[in-house]
Design a protein around this motif. Structure first.
Motif, short mmCIF file in Angstrom:
data_model
loop_
_atom_site.label_atom_id
_atom_site.label_comp_id
_atom_site.label_asym_id
_atom_site.label_seq_id
_atom_site.Cartn_x
_atom_site.Cartn_y
_atom_site.Cartn_z
N LEU A 269 -6.34 7.03 4.23
CA LEU A 269 -7.36 7.83 4.53
C LEU A 269 -8.78 7.20 4.83
CD1 LEU A 269 -6.17 11.11 2.33
CD2 LEU A 269 -5.19 10.25 4.69
N TYR A 270 -9.31 7.70 5.77
CA TYR A 270 -10.35 6.98 6.15
C TYR A 270 -10.31 5.29 6.33
CZ TYR A 270 -12.42 11.26 3.91
OH TYR A 270 -12.68 12.47 3.45
N GLY A 271 -9.16 5.37 6.96
CA GLY A 271 -8.49 4.00 6.97
C GLY A 271 -9.30 2.67 7.74
N GLY A 272 -10.27 3.05 8.70
CA GLY A 272 -10.87 1.98 9.36
C GLY A 272 -10.15 1.12 10.05
N VAL A 273 -10.24 0.08 10.41
CA VAL A 273 -9.38 -0.81 11.16
C VAL A 273 -8.24 -1.43 10.55
CG1 VAL A 273 -11.41 -1.59 12.53
CG2 VAL A 273 -10.57 -3.09 10.52
N GLY A 274 -7.84 -0.81 9.42
CA GLY A 274 -6.59 -1.08 8.73
C GLY A 274 -6.56 -2.14 7.58
#
Length: 415
Positions: free
Chosen positions: A272-277
């Motif tokens: 969650l709130y994972g950004g660009v991975g």
């Protein structure tokens, strides 16, 4: 009616007490609390009041040290000199303290916040990241004054102090901005990526009708796409997007989160709130091709980057939207492990409730604000989850900011 005091501009001789959250220490004078910046616990200082709204406290800056604490040092940046008073740069809180003292102060803040807000007595040690106290910051934001000079703002001020360099920012980043004139009122961002490319973006505010302004972004240098490598994997991220600012933080945090998560092979993990991975990449390796990872991120650009970064891991699914909204989807497969890296304000009740309702075996929570973390710890406890591990990192040397990674597990029914 008793007139409220206003000590603004007054100089007070105070004995400095404990550090508080926010980059200052607590002192008392004539029955009022004085939050003093640029001081250390145990010192005797002359503090000039910079802000006083007439309540039970006021804010002040130390302008003279009568009796110094053992951890005090000469600030490496001339704009942190105590003699500058209101003209000090507001970007750093602890340049007057050596590294060990800074980490001790931050540990004390985390400990106090956990005890006060979560009722949890937890001994904390803040770990140092590689690279030392200077030249660690890869991203910075600057403002432009009326004369077109780039600089930083003093604490709690809209003024701009022009700069030629910033010793906590990587070599050459600020110099590339400081040696030219800019549109007055503009905001500048600079990002130095893992391949040495410098990305500079100017956000110009142009007047429109009826006093309105339009913000126009302009790429000044670089491609606008930062190229990073973490744990042997390449990541592309928009230069204006979210990425850890300490050059060593992504590698360290990815390792710690992966170790704490320990997602089972064939299992289900949420990022969650994972950004660009960054974290999803390791979660995907852990669950393997028969498992699944759900990455949730509100930034559509970040999701696009994540899809490209993890295109070799088909077990990762992506959802663009707020975490709160995605968690309302009752058709989501319940996870074995949840990793979340919420913004500075923390996860909050709705997110914590949504996670706990799916009963994961483990929650790995990344936090950049100790007060927000402590509030979330209390919310997890209300839902039957206890903190079982915590690692804290000095990912922002010279400032009061701290990064923590906490692990939560369900409380055993017989406990």
């Amino acid at each position: 009616m008793t007139e409220k005091p206003d000590w603004t501009g007054r100089r007070l001789e105070v004995e400095v007490g404990p550090v508080a959250h926010g980059g200052h220490c607590v002192a008392r004078y004539e029955g009022r609390v004085v939050f003093v910046r640029h001081a250390l616990p145990g010192e005797s200082v002359i503090a000039e009041v910079t802000e006083d709204n007439g309540g039970g406290f006021c804010r002040a800056d130390a302008v003279e040290v009568r009796e110094a604490a053992p951890g005090r040092v000469v600030p490496p940046c001339p704009l942190a000199d105590i003699a500058l008073g209101k003209d000090r740069c507001g970007g750093c809180d602890f340049q007057h303290a050596d590294g060990e003292t800074q980490r001790e102060l931050k540990a004390a803040v985390i400990t106090e916040q956990l005890q006060r807000l979560a009722g949890l007595d937890w001994p904390v040690q803040v770990r140092e990241l590689p690279g030392g106290l200077l030249r660690w910051r890869t991203r910075a934001r600057l403002a432009v004054d009326r004369k077109g000079n780039a600089g930083f703002r003093p604490n709690r001020s809209h003024r701009v102090i022009p700069v030629a360099d910033c010793p906590i920012t990587v070599e050459g980043a600020v110099e590339a901005i400081a040696d030219r004139r800019w549109r007055p009122g503009a905001e500048l961002t600079v990002a130095a990526d893992g391949e040495g490319e410098l990305h500079v973006t100017a956000l110009d505010r142009k007047p429109q009708r009826r006093g309105r302004q339009q913000a126009v972004a302009r790429q000044v240098s670089g491609s606008g796409v930062a190229h990073e490598t973490v744990r042997g994997r390449g990541f592309d991220v928009a230069a204006q997007g979210f990425w850890q600012v300490h050059r060593e933080a992504p590698e360290t945090f990815a390792e710690v989160v992966a170790r704490f998560a320990a997602a089972p092979a064939g299992g289900v993990a949420w990022d969650l709130y994972g950004g660009v991975g960054l974290f999803a990449a390791d979660l995907a390796d852990q669950v393997g091709p028969t498992g699944s990872v759900l990455l949730v991120e509100s930034s559509h650009r970040a999701v696009e980057d994540a899809v490209a970064n993890l295109r070799d891991q088909p077990q990762v699914a992506f959802r663009a939207g707020t975490v709160e909204r995605v968690l309302d989807d009752e058709e989501l497969e319940s996870p074995d492990v949840v990793v979340l890296d919420p913004p500075r304000k923390g996860a909050g009740r709705q997110v914590v409730d949504g996670i706990a309702a799916r009963a994961p075996a483990r929650i790995v929570h990344v936090a950049c604000d100790p007060a927000a973390l402590a509030r979330d710890v209390s919310l997890y406890a209300d839902k039957g989850y206890r903190m079982v591990d915590l690692e804290a990192f000095d990912a922002f040397p010279m400032t009061h900011h701290i990064e923590c990674v906490a692990v939560f597990e369900p409380v055993a029914e017989d406990a």
